[in-house]
Scaffold this active site. Sequence first.
Site, PDB file in Angstrom:
ATOM      1  N   ASN A  74       3.817 -84.764  76.182  1.00 49.31           N
ATOM      2  CA  ASN A  74       2.330 -85.329  76.609  1.00 49.31           C
ATOM      3  C   ASN A  74       2.535 -85.390  77.986  1.00 49.31           C
ATOM      4  OD1 ASN A  74      -0.223 -86.874  76.278  1.00 49.31           O
ATOM      5  ND2 ASN A  74       0.917 -88.471  77.187  1.00 49.31           N
TER       6      ASN A  74
ATOM      7  N   ASP B  99       0.149 -86.931  83.263  1.00 53.36           N
ATOM      8  CA  ASP B  99      -0.288 -86.472  81.941  1.00 53.36           C
ATOM      9  C   ASP B  99      -0.622 -84.897  81.974  1.00 53.36           C
ATOM     10  OD1 ASP B  99      -1.332 -87.519  79.138  1.00 53.36           O
ATOM     11  OD2 ASP B  99      -3.091 -86.572  79.477  1.00 53.36           O
TER      12      ASP B  99
ATOM     13  N   ARG C  56      10.640 -84.056  66.303  1.00 55.96           N
ATOM     14  CA  ARG C  56       9.670 -85.225  66.245  1.00 55.96           C
ATOM     15  C   ARG C  56       8.845 -85.242  67.696  1.00 55.96           C
ATOM     16  NH1 ARG C  56       9.149 -90.074  70.212  1.00 55.96           N
ATOM     17  NH2 ARG C  56       8.499 -91.785  69.071  1.00 55.96           N
TER      18      ARG C  56
ATOM     19  N   ASP D 289       6.680 -86.781  70.330  1.00 55.34           N
ATOM     20  CA  ASP D 289       6.352 -87.794  71.066  1.00 55.34           C
ATOM     21  C   ASP D 289       5.118 -88.024  71.533  1.00 55.34           C
ATOM     22  OD1 ASP D 289       7.558 -90.493  72.363  1.00 55.34           O
ATOM     23  OD2 ASP D 289       6.401 -89.421  74.317  1.00 55.34           O
TER      24      ASP D 289
ATOM     25  N   HIS E 106      -2.145 -89.295  72.022  1.00 53.00           N
ATOM     26  CA  HIS E 106      -2.481 -88.694  73.501  1.00 53.00           C
ATOM     27  C   HIS E 106      -2.479 -87.422  73.519  1.00 53.00           C
ATOM     28  CE1 HIS E 106      -1.574 -93.109  74.051  1.00 53.00           C
ATOM     29  NE2 HIS E 106      -0.636 -92.870  73.539  1.00 53.00           N
TER      30      HIS E 106
ATOM     31  N   GLU F 138       4.492 -88.380  66.002  1.00 55.66           N
ATOM     32  CA  GLU F 138       4.343 -89.728  66.322  1.00 55.66           C
ATOM     33  C   GLU F 138       2.886 -90.230  66.620  1.00 55.66           C
ATOM     34  OE1 GLU F 138       5.548 -93.552  69.011  1.00 55.66           O
ATOM     35  OE2 GLU F 138       4.516 -91.628  69.802  1.00 55.66           O
TER      36      GLU F 138
ATOM     37  N   ARG G  95      13.559 -91.640  57.218  1.00 57.98           N
ATOM     38  CA  ARG G  95      14.225 -91.820  58.379  1.00 57.98           C
ATOM     39  C   ARG G  95      15.087 -92.930  58.549  1.00 57.98           C
ATOM     40  NH1 ARG G  95      11.350 -91.116  63.971  1.00 57.98           N
ATOM     41  NH2 ARG G  95      10.664 -93.104  63.132  1.00 57.98           N
TER      42      ARG G  95
HETATM   43  C1  LM2 Z   1       6.476 -93.053  72.901  1.00 56.98           C
HETATM   44  N1  LM2 Z   1       5.970 -92.633  71.685  1.00 56.98           N
HETATM   45  O1  LM2 Z   1       4.512 -92.139  71.783  1.00 56.98           O
HETATM   46  C2  LM2 Z   1       7.832 -93.445  72.696  1.00 56.98           C
HETATM   47  O2  LM2 Z   1       8.304 -93.684  71.512  1.00 56.98           O
HETATM   48  C3  LM2 Z   1       8.012 -94.705  73.564  1.00 56.98           C
HETATM   49  O3  LM2 Z   1       9.484 -95.030  73.704  1.00 56.98           O
HETATM   50  C4  LM2 Z   1       7.598 -94.267  75.260  1.00 56.98           C
HETATM   51  O4  LM2 Z   1       7.629 -95.301  75.927  1.00 56.98           O
HETATM   52  C5  LM2 Z   1       6.119 -93.570  75.056  1.00 56.98           C
HETATM   53  N2  LM2 Z   1       5.792 -93.064  73.896  1.00 56.98           N
HETATM   54  C6  LM2 Z   1       6.108 -92.602  76.047  1.00 56.98           C
HETATM   55  O5  LM2 Z   1       6.814 -91.519  75.957  1.00 56.98           O
HETATM   56  C7  LM2 Z   1       8.696 -95.699  76.453  1.00 56.98           C
HETATM   57  C8  LM2 Z   1       8.680 -97.195  76.823  1.00 56.98           C
HETATM   58  C9  LM2 Z   1       7.737 -97.544  77.928  1.00 56.98           C
HETATM   59  C10 LM2 Z   1       8.144 -96.878  79.112  1.00 56.98           C
HETATM   60  C11 LM2 Z   1       7.886 -95.178  78.748  1.00 56.98           C
HETATM   61  C12 LM2 Z   1       8.151 -94.417  79.853  1.00 56.98           C
HETATM   62  O6  LM2 Z   1       8.256 -97.794  75.567  1.00 56.98           O
HETATM   63  O7  LM2 Z   1       8.061 -99.009  78.226  1.00 56.98           O
HETATM   64  O8  LM2 Z   1       7.221 -97.078  80.297  1.00 56.98           O
HETATM   65  O9  LM2 Z   1       8.767 -94.841  77.772  1.00 56.98           O
HETATM   66  O10 LM2 Z   1       9.490 -94.325  80.338  1.00 56.98           O
HETATM   67  C13 LM2 Z   1       7.968 -97.377  81.548  1.00 56.98           C
HETATM   68  C14 LM2 Z   1       7.663 -98.767  82.012  1.00 56.98           C
HETATM   69  C15 LM2 Z   1       6.088 -99.114  82.090  1.00 56.98           C
HETATM   70  C16 LM2 Z   1       5.776 -97.785  83.337  1.00 56.98           C
HETATM   71  C17 LM2 Z   1       6.137 -96.325  82.882  1.00 56.98           C
HETATM   72  C18 LM2 Z   1       5.872 -95.460  83.792  1.00 56.98           C
HETATM   73  O11 LM2 Z   1       8.083 -99.807  80.943  1.00 56.98           O
HETATM   74  O12 LM2 Z   1       5.837-100.002  82.788  1.00 56.98           O
HETATM   75  O13 LM2 Z   1       4.426 -97.833  83.629  1.00 56.98           O
HETATM   76  O14 LM2 Z   1       7.536 -96.474  82.636  1.00 56.98           O
HETATM   77  O15 LM2 Z   1       6.455 -95.715  85.035  1.00 56.98           O
HETATM   78  C19 LM2 Z   1       3.959 -98.183  85.014  1.00 56.98           C
HETATM   79 CA    CA Z   2      -2.446 -86.858  77.146  1.00 57.89          CA
END
Ligand code: LM2
Ligand code: CA
Length: 497
Positions: free
Chosen positions: A100, A167, A195, A197, A201, A233, A337
Amino acid sequence: QHNPHTKHGRTAIVHLFEWRWADIAAECERFLAPNGYAGVQISPPNEHITLTSPWYPWWQRYQPTGYNLCSRSGNENELRDMITRCNNVGVNIYVDVVINHMCGAGGGEGTHSSCGGWFSASRKDFPSIPFTNMDFNDHKCRTGSGNIENYGDPNQVRDCRLVGLLDLALEKDYVRGKVAGFMNKLVDMGVAGFRVDACKHMWPGDLQNTLGRLHNLNTKWFSGGSRPFIYQEVIDLGGEPITSREYFHLGRVTEFKYGAKLGTIFRKWNGEKLSYTKSWGEGYGFMPEGNALVFIDNHDNQRGHGAGGAAIATFWDPRIHKMAVAYMLAHPYGVARVMSSFRWDRNFVNGKDQNDWIGPPSHGNGATKPVPINPDQTCGDGWVCEHRWRQIKNMATFRNVVNGQPHANWWDNQSNQVAFGRGNRGFIVFNNDDWNLDVTLNTGMPGGTYCDVVSGNKDGGRCSGKQIQVGGDGRAHFKISNQDEDPFVAIHADSKL
Ligand code: LM2
Ligand code: CA
């Protein structure tokens, strides 16, 4: 495509979250194949950002910077070796693909990536693929911030940035081609599926086109014409305009209601009772069973990310976790799973874990530690290995033994004691009440002495746990103290002594 292409009558998938490829290869050979696990969900294998603030968080892998196959889990050769060795023992590999988006818009510029490749988040330039600023959706997004602000508006959920992540314009033929090329490289290497992700979106039409470009599975290990298994997902707990249903035709979809509900039930919150689960599955308002991928917890909601909240039953509450996982593995609904986690120092402040970002056990420099196996078969160095816990491992076998058999011989006490069987191949009894269970039940199983695979193992004709006598009429007496370490009992055709 909805079929996981599992082999040798195996059924359950295990997510070896953040494991190194070398460890997964060894685990396939020494544990997963011998114990009948069907497949492994691996962490994203492609190049990703590396961050030091916070210190190498697990979620850096959800920020791709390229499609070269080197990640915190290892390089391309190690990945290929792992896929080959797992396939050779009949354990399928399912790849977590992040298509995505790329990394966060604030990800900077430089070579802070897992293969050391240069990229620029500020200029939206990822030359190893290449993607340039024309390959992103910013011109389509209509929110002031450029981020998703309102989940009630499908256009912004699909076309704006998820938590600031760049995006991808998956409507473009060029982007679709690059994404499919990345996935096809993995298919050709021998993986069995994906899987996917963050599907909420992405527009289902864009996904359909991209997935339609995938090659058939490698005929070295799969029969000709096999399409990759897809599980998408989509977090759909109800209450949003985007629903799981929009994705059913493309493959399976994660059923997030399943773990949230079962966690609530085993915790006995909101007046929930286990006896209400007589109609567990579609009867509970879940998606059609041919579409569902089910799980008790995942890498997000076990640490407060994603959906489900505090009800989710994780390894931190082992007694409840084991019961919930056993219920899932005993029940026919969905492809199941199992989560396999690493431990981290939780630090709750006002209900939020300040350490929910902590990455896998590491040497301090972001390099992930190997998974050492202790003499008692548990894992060391902070790896939890729920999939190795006797109760869970033996229920994975139970699921294989009863595969294809109908849910049968339900019993409940109108409270939190329930039992059900699977045809004449297996039977399970739970006592989640605060008093003892002492009852004679029709198991539907042939007469004989069976080993309870929860309290012990059947090992060469001997049972290290409780023994259950089933009479010629299929009836058996069960006694389960509410004080037992694990207040449930399970027997199956292969645990007969
Ligand atoms: C998912 N599924 O739809 C994943 O299972 C999940 O683990 C992912 O989020 C999300 N979608 C995007 O692939 C994780 C995590 C976030 C993290 C993102 C990107 O849960 O907290 O975001 O990965 O690494 C982090 C920061 C957030 C920041 C972002 C971009 O927590 O505060 O936003 O990175 O820098 C400015
Ligand atoms: Ca998108």
